[in-house]
Design a protein around this motif. Structure first.
Motif, PDB file in Angstrom:
ATOM      1  N   CYS A 161      24.243  34.005  31.798  1.00 14.20           N
ATOM      2  CA  CYS A 161      25.530  34.130  31.106  1.00 14.20           C
ATOM      3  C   CYS A 161      26.610  34.748  32.000  1.00 14.20           C
ATOM      4  O   CYS A 161      26.437  35.851  32.529  1.00 14.20           O
ATOM      5  CB  CYS A 161      25.369  34.993  29.860  1.00 14.20           C
ATOM      6  SG  CYS A 161      24.344  34.253  28.581  1.00 14.20           S
ATOM      7  N   TRP A 162      27.716  34.047  32.117  1.00 11.28           N
ATOM      8  CA  TRP A 162      28.925  34.600  32.730  1.00 11.28           C
ATOM      9  C   TRP A 162      29.421  35.737  31.846  1.00 11.28           C
ATOM     10  O   TRP A 162      29.076  35.846  30.672  1.00 11.28           O
ATOM     11  CB  TRP A 162      29.951  33.490  32.844  1.00 11.28           C
ATOM     12  CG  TRP A 162      31.117  33.748  33.750  1.00 11.28           C
ATOM     13  CD1 TRP A 162      31.137  34.493  34.890  1.00 11.28           C
ATOM     14  CD2 TRP A 162      32.433  33.203  33.598  1.00 11.28           C
ATOM     15  NE1 TRP A 162      32.381  34.459  35.462  1.00 11.28           N
ATOM     16  CE2 TRP A 162      33.191  33.684  34.692  1.00 11.28           C
ATOM     17  CE3 TRP A 162      33.034  32.376  32.657  1.00 11.28           C
ATOM     18  CZ2 TRP A 162      34.539  33.355  34.861  1.00 11.28           C
ATOM     19  CZ3 TRP A 162      34.364  32.038  32.817  1.00 11.28           C
ATOM     20  CH2 TRP A 162      35.112  32.522  33.910  1.00 11.28           C
ATOM     21  N   LEU A 163      30.295  36.592  32.413  1.00  9.63           N
ATOM     22  CA  LEU A 163      30.780  37.752  31.680  1.00  9.63           C
ATOM     23  C   LEU A 163      31.616  37.328  30.464  1.00  9.63           C
ATOM     24  O   LEU A 163      32.503  36.479  30.587  1.00  9.63           O
ATOM     25  CB  LEU A 163      31.623  38.630  32.595  1.00  9.63           C
ATOM     26  CG  LEU A 163      30.881  39.232  33.801  1.00  9.63           C
ATOM     27  CD1 LEU A 163      31.867  39.928  34.715  1.00  9.63           C
ATOM     28  CD2 LEU A 163      29.801  40.186  33.330  1.00  9.63           C
ATOM     29  N   PRO A 164      31.347  37.914  29.282  1.00  4.69           N
ATOM     30  CA  PRO A 164      32.088  37.530  28.080  1.00  4.69           C
ATOM     31  C   PRO A 164      33.596  37.663  28.231  1.00  4.69           C
ATOM     32  O   PRO A 164      34.356  36.782  27.787  1.00  4.69           O
ATOM     33  CB  PRO A 164      31.543  38.484  27.015  1.00  4.69           C
ATOM     34  CG  PRO A 164      30.183  38.858  27.499  1.00  4.69           C
ATOM     35  CD  PRO A 164      30.281  38.888  28.992  1.00  4.69           C
ATOM     36  N   GLN A 165      34.066  38.755  28.850  1.00  2.59           N
ATOM     37  CA  GLN A 165      35.508  38.950  28.976  1.00  2.59           C
ATOM     38  C   GLN A 165      36.148  37.908  29.881  1.00  2.59           C
ATOM     39  O   GLN A 165      37.331  37.586  29.728  1.00  2.59           O
ATOM     40  CB  GLN A 165      35.831  40.369  29.475  1.00  2.59           C
ATOM     41  CG  GLN A 165      35.270  40.730  30.834  1.00  2.59           C
ATOM     42  CD  GLN A 165      33.890  41.370  30.766  1.00  2.59           C
ATOM     43  OE1 GLN A 165      33.103  41.040  29.877  1.00  2.59           O
ATOM     44  NE2 GLN A 165      33.609  42.281  31.690  1.00  2.59           N
ATOM     45  N   ARG A 166      35.373  37.334  30.796  1.00  2.58           N
ATOM     46  CA  ARG A 166      35.928  36.296  31.662  1.00  2.58           C
ATOM     47  C   ARG A 166      35.985  34.955  30.929  1.00  2.58           C
ATOM     48  O   ARG A 166      36.898  34.159  31.168  1.00  2.58           O
ATOM     49  CB  ARG A 166      35.138  36.222  32.960  1.00  2.58           C
ATOM     50  CG  ARG A 166      35.279  37.514  33.746  1.00  2.58           C
ATOM     51  CD  ARG A 166      34.933  37.395  35.193  1.00  2.58           C
ATOM     52  NE  ARG A 166      35.214  38.657  35.860  1.00  2.58           N
ATOM     53  CZ  ARG A 166      34.975  38.896  37.146  1.00  2.58           C
ATOM     54  NH1 ARG A 166      34.446  37.937  37.909  1.00  2.58           N
ATOM     55  NH2 ARG A 166      35.265  40.063  37.666  1.00  2.58           N
ATOM     56  N   LEU A 243      28.508  26.333  34.354  1.00  2.25           N
ATOM     57  CA  LEU A 243      28.496  27.479  35.254  1.00  2.25           C
ATOM     58  C   LEU A 243      27.055  27.886  35.529  1.00  2.25           C
ATOM     59  O   LEU A 243      26.311  28.232  34.605  1.00  2.25           O
ATOM     60  CB  LEU A 243      29.265  28.645  34.626  1.00  2.25           C
ATOM     61  CG  LEU A 243      30.638  28.311  34.034  1.00  2.25           C
ATOM     62  CD1 LEU A 243      31.288  29.569  33.474  1.00  2.25           C
ATOM     63  CD2 LEU A 243      31.539  27.654  35.065  1.00  2.25           C
ATOM     64  N   PHE A 244      26.658  27.834  36.788  1.00  2.90           N
ATOM     65  CA  PHE A 244      25.293  28.169  37.194  1.00  2.90           C
ATOM     66  C   PHE A 244      25.317  29.326  38.172  1.00  2.90           C
ATOM     67  O   PHE A 244      26.256  29.456  38.972  1.00  2.90           O
ATOM     68  CB  PHE A 244      24.618  26.966  37.876  1.00  2.90           C
ATOM     69  CG  PHE A 244      24.075  25.943  36.927  1.00  2.90           C
ATOM     70  CD1 PHE A 244      22.731  25.911  36.614  1.00  2.90           C
ATOM     71  CD2 PHE A 244      24.916  25.001  36.357  1.00  2.90           C
ATOM     72  CE1 PHE A 244      22.224  24.955  35.750  1.00  2.90           C
ATOM     73  CE2 PHE A 244      24.417  24.037  35.487  1.00  2.90           C
ATOM     74  CZ  PHE A 244      23.067  24.018  35.177  1.00  2.90           C
ATOM     75  N   TYR A 281      30.004  38.423  38.492  1.00  2.31           N
ATOM     76  CA  TYR A 281      31.146  39.280  38.796  1.00  2.31           C
ATOM     77  C   TYR A 281      32.066  38.644  39.838  1.00  2.31           C
ATOM     78  O   TYR A 281      33.273  38.889  39.842  1.00  2.31           O
ATOM     79  CB  TYR A 281      30.671  40.645  39.286  1.00  2.31           C
ATOM     80  CG  TYR A 281      29.827  41.379  38.268  1.00  2.31           C
ATOM     81  CD1 TYR A 281      30.415  42.126  37.262  1.00  2.31           C
ATOM     82  CD2 TYR A 281      28.436  41.301  38.303  1.00  2.31           C
ATOM     83  CE1 TYR A 281      29.646  42.789  36.311  1.00  2.31           C
ATOM     84  CE2 TYR A 281      27.655  41.961  37.358  1.00  2.31           C
ATOM     85  CZ  TYR A 281      28.267  42.700  36.372  1.00  2.31           C
ATOM     86  OH  TYR A 281      27.496  43.343  35.433  1.00  2.31           O
ATOM     87  N   THR A 282      31.509  37.838  40.716  1.00  4.31           N
ATOM     88  CA  THR A 282      32.325  37.219  41.754  1.00  4.31           C
ATOM     89  C   THR A 282      32.976  35.918  41.297  1.00  4.31           C
ATOM     90  O   THR A 282      33.945  35.461  41.901  1.00  4.31           O
ATOM     91  CB  THR A 282      31.477  36.940  43.017  1.00  4.31           C
ATOM     92  OG1 THR A 282      30.381  36.088  42.676  1.00  4.31           O
ATOM     93  CG2 THR A 282      30.935  38.244  43.603  1.00  4.31           C
ATOM     94  N   LEU A 283      32.446  35.315  40.225  1.00  5.31           N
ATOM     95  CA  LEU A 283      33.049  34.099  39.674  1.00  5.31           C
ATOM     96  C   LEU A 283      34.240  34.498  38.802  1.00  5.31           C
ATOM     97  O   LEU A 283      34.082  35.175  37.782  1.00  5.31           O
ATOM     98  CB  LEU A 283      32.021  33.319  38.859  1.00  5.31           C
ATOM     99  CG  LEU A 283      32.519  32.046  38.161  1.00  5.31           C
ATOM    100  CD1 LEU A 283      33.130  31.074  39.138  1.00  5.31           C
ATOM    101  CD2 LEU A 283      31.368  31.392  37.390  1.00  5.31           C
ATOM    102  N   THR A 284      35.432  34.077  39.192  1.00  2.79           N
ATOM    103  CA  THR A 284      36.645  34.486  38.486  1.00  2.79           C
ATOM    104  C   THR A 284      37.100  33.415  37.495  1.00  2.79           C
ATOM    105  O   THR A 284      36.788  32.233  37.644  1.00  2.79           O
ATOM    106  CB  THR A 284      37.779  34.737  39.482  1.00  2.79           C
ATOM    107  OG1 THR A 284      38.109  33.493  40.125  1.00  2.79           O
ATOM    108  CG2 THR A 284      37.368  35.757  40.543  1.00  2.79           C
TER     109      THR A 284
END
Length: 311
Positions: A161-166, A243-244, A281-284
């Motif tokens: 999972c990517w960050l929820p806030q992002r 997103l992987f 964290y690095t995926l914006t």
């Protein structure tokens, strides 16, 4: 390849309660049926979607205590993983195939492609392809809501999972660009995502998986983690951005039916352990938005849902 004379006549496919795995294994089911082999599928998710797979008998998940007796009438039984839903499938049936080796192959080919090739090369089905046989029920309009973006911010495990806030930031960015971002989550996940409605982002209450499929079929786009909902969108030919965290998992598990792109979160991280820990964290949001723009610009989007000819 099995010669035609040795081709099984009655096959059971056992799907694990994971949406993506279930849709992938339906590729084998469709190829068997297309070549005249009787096939029955067992599993909770495909049973919910049984009206989307006409012509294939689909039953609920097998109960462990009665599975052996229920499978006795089949001359071949297949499941995808070696530890789920049954740990020792061979103990339940004398002719069992577990496809875990396909999942572990070092190959740039997707699982959909690997299962198509297994159907052709190992089961002796010469016209086998990737199509899994899904057919939307009558009355639905393919991509009717062209600006609606289905955003799926969850997955089966947190490491995917990517960050929820992002995800939220990406949704706001897409809304400013004129799109209609809608967050789709399970009923149990809704409390953690109700805040997006205060920001003007959608959170539809879709309920059962067949309702999700109908809503998805009429959406214009999909953005989400490595998840079964991404496979559902792709099987319905909805353009997908997935997103992987790593390239290897993306090569194997990327949705590979309709048009799509993947973003590798760890693409610029040198060390393997760091890839696992900090990719999200690095995926914006900006990088994800640019990938979505490339998806819209560079891939041909079909005008209608059209299964492969002759399938």
């Amino acid at each position: 390849m099995l010669p035609t004379s040795h081709r099984p006549k009655n096959v059971a496919l056992i799907t694990f309660p994971a949406i993506g795995d279930s849709l992938l294994l339906m590729t084998v089911a469709h190829n068997l049926r297309r070549h005249g082999v009787a096939v029955t599928v067992f599993g909770p998710h495909v049973h919910t979607l049984r009206n989307w797979f006409p012509g294939i008998p689909i039953e609920p998940a097998l109960a462990a205590g009665s599975a052996g007796e229920r499978l006795a009438g089949f001359d071949l039984v297949i499941q995808l993983h070696d530890d789920r839903p049954f740990v020792d499938l061979a103990s339940l049936h004398p002719r069992a195939i577990v496809l875990e080796h396909l999942c572990r192959q070092r190959s740039p080919k997707s699982m959909a492609q690997r299962l198509a090739e297994f159907s052709r090369d190992e089961l002796g089905l010469p016209q086998a392809g990737k199509y899994n046989g899904i057919v939307p029920p009558a009355g639905l309009g393919y991509r009717r809501h062209a600006t609606r973006i289905a955003i799926h911010p969850t997955a089966s495990t947190l490491d995917k999972c990517w960050l929820p806030q992002r995800f939220t930031a990406l949704g706001l960015k897409l809304r400013r660009a004129g799109f209609d971002p809608q967050f789709i989550v399970s009923p149990a996940e809704r409390p953690q995502w109700e805040h997006v409605q205060d920001l003007g982002l959608g959170l539809p209450d879709l309920g059962a998986l067949d309702n999700v499929a109908a809503w998805m079929f009429e959406s214009g786009w999909f953005i989400g983690n490595d998840s079964g909902i991404g496979h559902l969108a792709s099987s319905l030919h909805i353009p997908t951005l997935s997103l992987f965290k790593r390239l290897g998992s993306a090569q194997t598990w990327r949705p590979d039916w309709g048009p799509g792109r993947v973003v590798i979160g760890s693409a610029y991280i040198p060390a393997g352990r760091l890839k696992e820990r900090i990719w999200k964290y690095t995926l914006t949001p900006g990088r994800a938005a640019r990938a979505f723009a490339r998806l819209r610009k560079n891939l041909p989007i079909p005008a209608a849902f059209a299964p492969p000819e002759g399938m």
